[in-house]
Structure formats: structure tokens, C-alpha cells
Design an enzyme around this catalytic site. Structure first.
Site, PDB file in Angstrom:
ATOM      1  N   VAL A   1     -30.291 -22.041 -25.171  1.00 39.74           N
ATOM      2  CA  VAL A   1     -30.552 -23.382 -25.709  1.00 39.74           C
ATOM      3  C   VAL A   1     -30.960 -23.278 -27.179  1.00 39.74           C
ATOM      4  O   VAL A   1     -30.514 -24.061 -28.018  1.00 39.74           O
ATOM      5  CB  VAL A   1     -31.633 -24.110 -24.889  1.00 39.74           C
ATOM      6  CG1 VAL A   1     -31.986 -25.456 -25.529  1.00 39.74           C
ATOM      7  CG2 VAL A   1     -31.150 -24.332 -23.456  1.00 39.74           C
ATOM      8  N   ASP A   2     -31.807 -22.309 -27.506  1.00 40.05           N
ATOM      9  CA  ASP A   2     -32.166 -22.081 -28.908  1.00 40.05           C
ATOM     10  C   ASP A   2     -30.925 -21.770 -29.740  1.00 40.05           C
ATOM     11  O   ASP A   2     -30.754 -22.288 -30.854  1.00 40.05           O
ATOM     12  CB  ASP A   2     -33.151 -20.911 -29.018  1.00 40.05           C
ATOM     13  CG  ASP A   2     -34.593 -21.326 -28.829  1.00 40.05           C
ATOM     14  OD1 ASP A   2     -34.875 -22.542 -28.864  1.00 40.05           O
ATOM     15  OD2 ASP A   2     -35.444 -20.444 -28.642  1.00 40.05           O
ATOM     16  N   ILE A   3     -30.083 -20.899 -29.226  1.00 41.88           N
ATOM     17  CA  ILE A   3     -28.892 -20.479 -29.973  1.00 41.88           C
ATOM     18  C   ILE A   3     -27.965 -21.664 -30.223  1.00 41.88           C
ATOM     19  O   ILE A   3     -27.503 -21.887 -31.349  1.00 41.88           O
ATOM     20  CB  ILE A   3     -28.170 -19.355 -29.225  1.00 41.88           C
ATOM     21  CG1 ILE A   3     -29.007 -18.065 -29.274  1.00 41.88           C
ATOM     22  CG2 ILE A   3     -26.785 -19.103 -29.815  1.00 41.88           C
ATOM     23  CD1 ILE A   3     -28.513 -16.968 -28.356  1.00 41.88           C
TER      24      ILE A   3
END
Length: 384
Positions: A168-170
Site C-alpha cells: 500500500v505504501d509503494i
């Protein structure tokens, strides 16, 4: 040759992964990225190890090349004065502070309109600036859980499972980069910057893609299929004689060729398997038949045979095997950069290539505050 973002100045007020990944991508494209870090330990990820190389964590090194590091204690008025100078010069200002922090320091919409009207601002938050969860901080693992992503990952009868990296961060970092590039393009027409917002919450829902559409249109709740696909069969991992392989049959014609290749042409005429819709309804039966057939030969045998008839298939590599493949070398997906503190550092290469304005690794991941004096050169002495 200069990169496509040569001449663009980026002020990076982010830490950890989503923001730093975004600004590294901008830096790879040629932007001048100034990373602002707090005194002390700096970006949290500097301490996220092992492994470390020469005292620098692999995590930090992996997402912070092509940047200059400046240390500012933004709790002080003097540092915020210096920050304001950097903001006036910036084409892009990106932060992932908690909601309202920049405004608390005086850098609100009115300030930017008056002091830096051409700046493109990007704010990365956990849940966006509105709604009942707006004030909550965002964490990749929690968003994987809350968004439903974990509910569709894992074995059919197993527990919900997170992805192997902070996906999700990526993806949020990639969407932030897209948003910034779009706003920079719009500036050519408007002459003004604007504010782009991305959040881990919205990204995680967007990542549901066809699974979300299955629910919104068909009412399906989503389920775990192990390595299988909710809408396509056969499309999973099968055990060959010596190793497992991934096989992706995307249409009825490919399935017919799979049936022929495995010496079971009758599968294509079987009413249980004739169309993809039939195969989805009977996936368990078909998967058992295919696995029984593939168990007779080695993984390499089947991969070659599948490729010969135009069916996507691949060996399940380890991370080490994937990064050392001839294809990874040919596409320069592993680069080596010299670091003044730790020596040669191997880093992932840029996943985008430009024919006329190539990407480049021009700067090693900076040490903490390495460029403070260089960036803030304004007549102050060292003690100041």
C-alpha cells in the site's frame, strides 16, 4: 543527457516509504530533490535493520538515492524561516506529516498563494483530509487489513495474509508521483501550482481493482484463492515433477492448447471446462487434473512446452534468483553506486526508461544532513 525533470526542484518533507519512494522516482527522472530530516536519527528508516552496510540500513539506502539531505529542527522558528526560503524556490513540495501540521507552522493555502504560487504541493496522509478517520495516522499493515486486501490474500482455508512488502505504501508513492507529474503538466496551462492529495486509505481501496468491481457489480464478497484468480481458470501454481510453476491461461484458445499439450484434448470439449465461466465453476476439479498431468515432467520441460504454444508460464524464483537473472541484468534493474561512507552499494534500478531523456543515478543515498551547509549557504557560520 538530462533527465525529463531536469530543472525541477523538489522539497521532500517525507519519511519512511511512500513519500521517499515518490521523491526517489522524481530524482531518478532528473529532479533536484532536497530531503529535509529532523536532527538526531533523521528518517526513521535509517535505523530499520538489519541488514546494514557501513552503518546505513538497507531499507533507507533502497529508497533515498538522488537526493540531498538537509537537517532542520522544524520545532524552531529559525528552521521554519529556512524552510520557507526552500519552499519559495521549490517547484514541488511533498509531505506526509499528520493532518494540519504544515498549516500549524503557517504554511497554509494562503501562504503558498502569496509566497510560492507555482509550487505543486502533494500531501500524503493515512485517510485523507475529510471523513471520520481523517485525523488517524496511516500504516501500511493496518490499511492492508482494513481495506479488504488481506481478506483476499492467503490460502483458501488459511488466515488472511498481508503482502510480502508494504504494497500500500509503494502504490501510494507511485500514485503520488503520478499526481505530481500531472499537476506539473497542468501548470503549463494555468501558470499556477495546485495541491494534490493521496492517502493510503484511498490507494488501498483502488488496489482492489477487479475484486472491488466484482462486488460493486455482482455483489461478490471477495474470497481467498491461494495463488488462484477470482475470475480466470486455470491461473495458478502447479507442482511439476521437481518444482512448482506459475501458469496463466487467459482465454479459451489458450486452454485448448494447454489441453493438447498435456495430451488431454478431451478437456477442451468437456462441458465442465469448455468456457472460462465453466472452468471458474469447476476450478477445483480442473486444477487437480492439471496438477496430475504436470507431475509427470520437470518444471523446465513444462515451461518450455507452454512457451512454445503461447501460454504464459514461469518458474517461482527466490528474490535472489530474480535479481540475478539475465533479464534483470539486461534491463539494468540492479545498479551499483559509490557511497562515501559504505563504499559500493547495489541498488534497484529505475523501472522506467526514456529514449531521449534517460534516467540516472547521480547521487548516492545521502548521509544524515550531508548537504545542510551546501543547500542552506546563506552567510551563516558553522555554529549557526
Amino acid at each position: 543527457m538530462a533527465g525529463p525533470l531536469e530543472g525541477i526542484k523538489v522539497l521532500d518533507l517525507t519519511r519512511v516509504l511512500a513519500g521517499p519512494l515518490c521523491t526517489m522516482m522524481l530524482g531518478d527522472m532528473g529532479a533536484d530533490v532536497i530531503k529535509v530530516e529532523p536532527p538526531g536519527k533523521g528518517d526513521d528508516t535509517r535505523a530499520w535493520g538489519p541488514p546494514f552496510q557501513g552503518g546505513e540500513s538497507a531499507y533507507y539506502l533502497g529508497v533515498n538515492r538522488n537526493k540531498r539531505s538537509v537537517v532542520l529542527d522544524l520545532g524552531t522558528e529559525e528552521a521554519r524561516t529556512e524552510l520557507a526560503k526552500l519552499m519559495r524556490e521549490a517547484d514541488v513540495v511533498i509531505d506526509n506529516y499528520k493532518l494540519g501540521q504544515l498549516e500549524k507552522w503557517g504554511f497554509d493555502d494562503a501562504w503558498f498563494a502569496a509566497q510560492s504560487p507555482r509550487a505543486v504541493r502533494c500531501s500524503i496522509t493515512g485517510y485523507g483530509k475529510s471523513g471520520p478517520d481523517a485525523a488517524r495516522p496511516g500504516y501500511d499493515f493496518i490499511l492492508q487489513a482494513e481495506s479488504g486486501l488481506m481478506s483476499i490474500c492467503g490460502e483458501i482455508d488459511g488466515t488472511p495474509m498481508k503482502y510480502g512488502v508494504a504494497i500500500v505504501d509503494i502504490c501510494t508513492g507511485m500514485l503520488a508521483c503520478n499526481s505530481i507529474l500531472a499537476a506539473l503538466n497542468a501548470r503549463h496551462a494555468t501558470g499556477k501550482g495546485q495541491k494534490a492529495e493521496v492517502s493510503l486509505f484511498e490507494t488501498s481501496l483502488f488496489m482492489l481493482a477487479n475484486v472491488a468491481s466484482n462486488y460493486l457489480i455482482g455483489g461478490g464478497q471477495g474470497a481467498r484463492y491461494g495463488n488462484g484468480h477470482p475470475n480466470i481458470v486455470p491461473y495458478t501454481v502447479y507442482a511439476a515433477k521437481d518444482a512448482s510453476i506459475a501458469v496463466a491461461v487467459g482465454n479459451d484458445a489458450q486452454f485448448g492448447r494447454l489441453a493438447e499439450m498435456t495430451a488431454h484434448p478431451e478437456w477442451a470439449a468437456d462441458p465442465r471446462f469448455a468456457t472460462n465461466k465453466d472452468r471458474v465453476a469447476n476450478r477445483a476439479v480442473l486444477d487437480r487434473l492439471i496438477e496430475t498431468a504436470l507431475a509427470a515432467e520437470t518444471a523446465d520441460h513444462w515451461i518450455a512446452a507452454l512457451h512454445k504454444v503461447g501460454i504464459p508460464a514461469g518458474r517461482i524464483n527466490s528474490v535472489a534468483e530474480a535479481l540475478e537473472t539475465e533479464q534483470a541484468v539486461a534491463r539494468r534493474m540492479v545498479e551499483t553506486v559509490e557511497h562515501p561512507k559504505v563504499g559500493p552499494v547495489r541498488l534497484l534500478g529505475a523501472p522506467f526508461k526514456f529514449s531521449g531523456t534517460p534516467t540516472s543515478i547521480r547521487r548516492h543515498p545521502p548521509t544524515h544532513g550531508e548537504h545542510t551547509a551546501e543547500v542552506l549557504a546563506n552567510g551563516f557560520g558553522k555554529a549557526d
